[in-house]
Design an enzyme around this catalytic site. Structure first.
Site, PDB file in Angstrom:
ATOM      1  N   ASP A  41       0.878  -1.173   0.000  1.00  4.60           N
ATOM      2  CA  ASP A  41       0.000   0.000   0.000  1.00  4.60           C
ATOM      3  C   ASP A  41       0.913   1.220   0.000  1.00  4.60           C
ATOM      4  O   ASP A  41       1.504   1.585   1.016  1.00  4.60           O
ATOM      5  CB  ASP A  41      -0.908  -0.012   1.229  1.00  4.60           C
ATOM      6  N   LYS A  47      -6.291  10.193  -2.381  1.00  4.59           N
ATOM      7  CA  LYS A  47      -5.416  11.069  -1.625  1.00  4.59           C
ATOM      8  C   LYS A  47      -4.607  11.974  -2.562  1.00  4.59           C
ATOM      9  O   LYS A  47      -5.140  12.890  -3.158  1.00  4.59           O
ATOM     10  CB  LYS A  47      -4.493  10.256  -0.745  1.00  4.59           C
TER      11      LYS A  47
END
Length: 395
Positions: free
Chosen positions: A186, A211
């Site tokens: 991740d 994000k």
């Protein structure tokens, strides 16, 4: 130089601006069109029977999605064999895990992983017969002792997005590959701009593009990049699950990539300045930021990363909850919200104690996670000054 006059190699900032652009196909416009479409028409019955077309159905991709995939492949580097897109970061994680596991398999997961990833492992994967073992983020090559004959994959998060421990990805990847297991990373915190994890032995690198790729807190999105070994199985899972994203979010993600380098550079500078300022505050016991020389994960960060984002945590000295809440209510530039990566600064309290299983979370005081946005750092310091004054007054 290539025969067409284009340089054979370009730096990341240049690739973010130039990749995925086709002047002729875009009719001279700088940005590609946003294709809202499901049905693709075939000119002849023979073409229809043979599925002979560049694009066959909206779910399988459009010129807009291809432009984004081209940019992400350029950013991920030469080890990237393909990029899948998903409607959220969690969808990217779940798709990656489903692509490499089956009933009866064993999965190793870093104890600092994003909590929804943990919920997916403990929920859906468990119901489908996949066993998960969590491990200490600092285990390194010691992960060898946790492998079983049926261990198929290792999921890491570098660093963890709350507690910020930094796993040693190359050491873990060496052990995993020796046992024919795949490694999933991740990579949301750093993005491939600051951390090309596929170059370090990771097989699948995913991120919540909600994000920093989006960058403006206005989309839900995920990307999943894979090397040549993992891409065929990931591609098949994407097709079987019908994973895709809406065209407007694809376009906004593509637009976000064009400014990723300048935004992350600012997040890096401001984040480190704020982290150092907070480390000197009398109210703060510890700052959790791998970019700080005092952080336990700093050596790994310096070796494997080229920058840091604006996300980190702090451990306050012991204080009652009412005082922490007073701090949260006093700040105005730091919003309270469960995301990060946008232009705005954020602050939330968190506590890992209830769900960590391989390690004990005992920081010694209340913990806050901060995202340092693109505001002026002096204004952010003044905002936190007000918060700390409220904290002191409420004790």
């Amino acid at each position: 130089m290539k025969p067409d006059g284009k340089p054979t190699s370009q730096r990341a900032e240049t690739r973010l601006v130039t990749a995925g652009r086709d002047r002729e196909a875009q009719k001279g416009f700088v940005n590609p069109a946003v294709f809202h479409g499901s049905t693709v028409l075939y000119p002849t019955a023979d073409d229809l029977h043979a599925h002979r077309a560049e694009y066959t159905y909206g779910r399988h991709g459009t010129p807009t999605t291809r432009a984004l995939q081209d940019v992400m492949m350029a950013l991920e580097g030469p080890q990237c064999a393909g990029v899948g897109i998903a409607p959220s970061g969690l969808a990217a994680i779940s798709t990656a895990l489903l692509s490499v596991t089956k009933a009866g398999d064993h999965l190793l997961v870093c104890d600092n992983v994003y909590r929804p990833s943990r919920n997916f492992c403990n929920g859906l994967l468990a119901r489908y017969g996949v066993e998960t073992t969590y491990f200490d983020p600092g285990i390194g090559a010691g992960i060898e002792k946790l492998f079983k004959p049926n261990t198929r994959a290792v999921l890491v998060e570098a660093p963890g997005s709350q507690s910020f421990e930094m796993p040693d990805i190359p050491a873990i990847a060496n052990v995993a590959h020796a046992r024919d297991a795949l490694v999933i990373d991740d990579n949301t915190w750093a993005t491939p701009l600051f951390h090309r994890s596929l170059d370090l032995g990771v097989d699948i690198s995913m991120q919540a593009a909600t994000k920093y790729i989006g960058g403006h807190s206005d989309i839900m999105f995920g990307t999943i990049s894979a090397n040549a070994k993992a891409w065929p199985m990931l591609q098949e899972t994407i097709r079987l699950l019908g994973v895709c994203a809406g065209p407007d979010d694809v376009y906004l993600a593509l637009r976000g990539t064009r400014t990723l380098a300048v935004r992350l550079a600012q997040h890096h500078r401001s984040g480190l300045e704020m982290a150092r300022w907070l480390a000197a505050r009398p109210e703060v016991a510890r700052v959790l930021h791998p970019g700080l020389e005092t952080d336990p994960g700093h050596a790994i960060w310096k070796r494997d990363f080229t920058g840091a984002s604006g996300l980190f945590s702090i451990v306050l000295k012991p204080a009652p909850q009412r005082a922490v809440d007073a701090l949260l209510d006093a700040v105005t530039l730091f919003g309270m919200g469960y995301s990060w990566g946008g232009f705005e600064s954020l602050i939330i309290p968190f506590d890992c104690e209830g769900y960590r299983t391989a390690t004990k979370w005992s920081p010694g005081g209340p913990t806050l996670r901060l995202h340092i946005g693109l505001e002026n750092v002096d204004d952010l310091k003044a905002d936190l000054d007000r918060g700390f004054a409220a904290l002191k007054a409420a004790q």
